[in-house]
Write a protein that holds these residues in place. Structure first.
Motif, PDB file in Angstrom:
ATOM      1  N   CYS A  22       0.827  -1.208   0.000  1.00  0.00           N
ATOM      2  CA  CYS A  22       0.000   0.000   0.000  1.00  0.00           C
ATOM      3  C   CYS A  22       0.864   1.263   0.000  1.00  0.00           C
ATOM      4  O   CYS A  22       0.353   2.365  -0.165  1.00  0.00           O
ATOM      5  N   GLY A  23       2.186   1.113   0.185  1.00  0.00           N
ATOM      6  CA  GLY A  23       3.092   2.236   0.120  1.00  0.00           C
ATOM      7  C   GLY A  23       3.262   3.006   1.414  1.00  0.00           C
ATOM      8  O   GLY A  23       3.981   3.979   1.463  1.00  0.00           O
ATOM      9  N   LYS A  24       2.614   2.575   2.488  1.00  0.00           N
ATOM     10  CA  LYS A  24       2.725   3.257   3.772  1.00  0.00           C
ATOM     11  C   LYS A  24       3.744   2.524   4.635  1.00  0.00           C
ATOM     12  O   LYS A  24       3.493   1.412   5.065  1.00  0.00           O
ATOM     13  N   ALA A  25       4.857   3.159   4.857  1.00  0.00           N
ATOM     14  CA  ALA A  25       5.886   2.533   5.682  1.00  0.00           C
ATOM     15  C   ALA A  25       5.442   2.542   7.139  1.00  0.00           C
ATOM     16  O   ALA A  25       4.756   3.449   7.591  1.00  0.00           O
ATOM     17  N   SER A  26       5.808   1.515   7.855  1.00  0.00           N
ATOM     18  CA  SER A  26       5.465   1.404   9.268  1.00  0.00           C
ATOM     19  C   SER A  26       6.642   0.811  10.010  1.00  0.00           C
ATOM     20  O   SER A  26       7.353  -0.040   9.485  1.00  0.00           O
ATOM     21  N   SER A  27       6.844   1.255  11.237  1.00  0.00           N
ATOM     22  CA  SER A  27       7.924   0.686  12.026  1.00  0.00           C
ATOM     23  C   SER A  27       7.470  -0.593  12.736  1.00  0.00           C
ATOM     24  O   SER A  27       8.292  -1.332  13.252  1.00  0.00           O
ATOM     25  N   ASN A  28       6.164  -0.853  12.771  1.00  0.00           N
ATOM     26  CA  ASN A  28       5.656  -2.070  13.418  1.00  0.00           C
ATOM     27  C   ASN A  28       5.961  -3.295  12.575  1.00  0.00           C
ATOM     28  O   ASN A  28       5.902  -3.253  11.352  1.00  0.00           O
ATOM     29  N   ARG A  29       6.267  -4.393  13.250  1.00  0.00           N
ATOM     30  CA  ARG A  29       6.510  -5.670  12.585  1.00  0.00           C
ATOM     31  C   ARG A  29       5.609  -6.716  13.220  1.00  0.00           C
ATOM     32  O   ARG A  29       5.571  -6.857  14.431  1.00  0.00           O
ATOM     33  N   PHE A  30       4.887  -7.433  12.399  1.00  0.00           N
ATOM     34  CA  PHE A  30       4.000  -8.484  12.879  1.00  0.00           C
ATOM     35  C   PHE A  30       4.732  -9.810  12.804  1.00  0.00           C
ATOM     36  O   PHE A  30       5.255 -10.180  11.753  1.00  0.00           O
ATOM     37  N   TRP A  31       4.773 -10.533  13.900  1.00  0.00           N
ATOM     38  CA  TRP A  31       5.428 -11.838  13.974  1.00  0.00           C
ATOM     39  C   TRP A  31       4.318 -12.861  14.169  1.00  0.00           C
ATOM     40  O   TRP A  31       3.722 -12.941  15.234  1.00  0.00           O
ATOM     41  N   PHE A  73      -6.866 -11.125   8.026  1.00  0.00           N
ATOM     42  CA  PHE A  73      -6.290 -10.130   8.926  1.00  0.00           C
ATOM     43  C   PHE A  73      -5.420  -9.141   8.156  1.00  0.00           C
ATOM     44  O   PHE A  73      -5.587  -7.926   8.267  1.00  0.00           O
ATOM     45  N   PHE A  74      -4.488  -9.649   7.347  1.00  0.00           N
ATOM     46  CA  PHE A  74      -3.579  -8.756   6.650  1.00  0.00           C
ATOM     47  C   PHE A  74      -4.256  -8.012   5.505  1.00  0.00           C
ATOM     48  O   PHE A  74      -3.831  -6.908   5.150  1.00  0.00           O
ATOM     49  N   SER A  75      -5.312  -8.544   4.924  1.00  0.00           N
ATOM     50  CA  SER A  75      -6.036  -7.783   3.903  1.00  0.00           C
ATOM     51  C   SER A  75      -6.716  -6.575   4.530  1.00  0.00           C
ATOM     52  O   SER A  75      -6.833  -5.525   3.908  1.00  0.00           O
ATOM     53  N   VAL A  76      -7.137  -6.699   5.787  1.00  0.00           N
ATOM     54  CA  VAL A  76      -7.725  -5.557   6.493  1.00  0.00           C
ATOM     55  C   VAL A  76      -6.633  -4.570   6.908  1.00  0.00           C
ATOM     56  O   VAL A  76      -6.765  -3.367   6.735  1.00  0.00           O
ATOM     57  N   VAL A  77      -5.529  -5.087   7.439  1.00  0.00           N
ATOM     58  CA  VAL A  77      -4.431  -4.227   7.908  1.00  0.00           C
ATOM     59  C   VAL A  77      -3.866  -3.389   6.760  1.00  0.00           C
ATOM     60  O   VAL A  77      -3.601  -2.195   6.915  1.00  0.00           O
ATOM     61  N   PHE A  78      -3.696  -4.002   5.585  1.00  0.00           N
ATOM     62  CA  PHE A  78      -3.065  -3.308   4.469  1.00  0.00           C
ATOM     63  C   PHE A  78      -4.054  -2.773   3.438  1.00  0.00           C
ATOM     64  O   PHE A  78      -3.653  -2.382   2.349  1.00  0.00           O
TER      65      PHE A  78
END
Length: 83
Positions: A22-31, A73-78
């Motif tokens: 989506c082009g939005k950088a984030s410092s969060n990382r999902f494990w 989950f990730f389709s909603v997040v991104f």
């Protein structure tokens, strides 16, 4: 895998810059982890976030098709922002 090797792998992945589609950088990382005894529950999430404040531990569902749930989950997040 030794604890030191695992720590090095996690550290390198969490410190690497990421830019989602989506082009939005984030410092969060999902494990994303399953519900194995070594990484189950709040203690595991607290342990990871204490070592890596930008890490968010995501457990796969116990009684569901975990792959489908993770994709949802990730389709909603991104998802791109709405109008």
């Amino acid at each position: 895998m030794s604890a030191a090797a695992r720590e090095a792998l996690v550290s390198s992945w969490l410190s690497e810059p990421k830019t989602p589609s989506c082009g939005k950088a984030s410092s969060n990382r999902f494990w994303v982890v399953d519900n194995g005894s070594s990484h189950r529950g709040r203690e595991a999430a607290d342990r990871l976030s204490a070592a890596f404040p930008n890490a968010i531990l995501v457990h796969t569902p116990v009684h569901a098709s975990w792959l489908n749930q993770i994709e949802i989950f990730f389709s909603v997040v991104f998802a791109p922002p709405g109008p």
